[in-house]
Design an enzyme around this catalytic site. Sequence first.
Site, PDB file in Angstrom:
ATOM      1  N   HIS A 176      15.293  13.938 122.620  1.00 55.70           N
ATOM      2  CA  HIS A 176      14.516  12.702 122.656  1.00 55.70           C
ATOM      3  C   HIS A 176      15.363  11.532 123.136  1.00 55.70           C
ATOM      4  CE1 HIS A 176      16.523  11.083 119.072  1.00 55.70           C
ATOM      5  NE2 HIS A 176      16.488  12.320 118.617  1.00 55.70           N
ATOM      6  N   CYS A 192      19.089  16.674 116.070  1.00 53.70           N
ATOM      7  CA  CYS A 192      18.478  16.490 117.384  1.00 53.70           C
ATOM      8  C   CYS A 192      19.500  16.096 118.449  1.00 53.70           C
ATOM      9  CB  CYS A 192      17.384  15.431 117.316  1.00 53.70           C
ATOM     10  SG  CYS A 192      15.923  15.965 116.384  1.00 53.70           S
TER      11      CYS A 192
END
Length: 216
Positions: A176, A192
């Site tokens: 992301h 992440c």
Amino acid sequence: MSKTPAFNRRAFLGSAAALGATSVVMPSYAQQIDPYTGQPIVGATAGATPDAGAVQYDTHANQRHNISSFRAQDWRPYFDNLSNGAILCDLTSRAVHYWSEDETVYRLYPSSIPVSEDLTRTGRTEIIKKVEGPSWAPTPDMKKRNPEWPDFVGPGPDNPLGTHALWLSWQYYRIHGTHDTRKIGRKSSNGCIGLYNEHIKELFELSTVGTQVLLI
């Protein structure tokens, strides 16, 4: 006495993929304010905006930018084929590599990585969903560690997922963007992989549901 030329983020974004260079990114005024408290960010709370897989920015973690290992790679040692394209997330060099299925496109991006080994997951997965303007909610474990964090953050400049997010087949794991550019090149997430918003937008457009992903 000659002056040393200053590197800026604009120059980095325009040349990093081609040259494998990194630059020092100075936070803007907005990034020096915690969006949830309105207070200046200082010391260990720097970058306290919750991240989709992250504790806050860790000022005690190894902050090296791995200039020597941030280089182009060939896909063959990592993938059997390029069906649907392939993404390699190299945690050692803190870089994300992308190859298109027809081998006409190759991209190399600097990234943030998990803040500790126990939050790190490696292996093969794939993109299962693509979201532009994602919303964010902390995982149960994040909420336990950070009960002061909000239960939900909608799309916008305070969202820890930035402007775009790629869902992986592993629960809670994403590639992301981030509005807090200080996180890139550092150990700053709970699992992440983070990219500059400019870079996740490009990767979002290049990749598809089904694109192969390997974290090493």
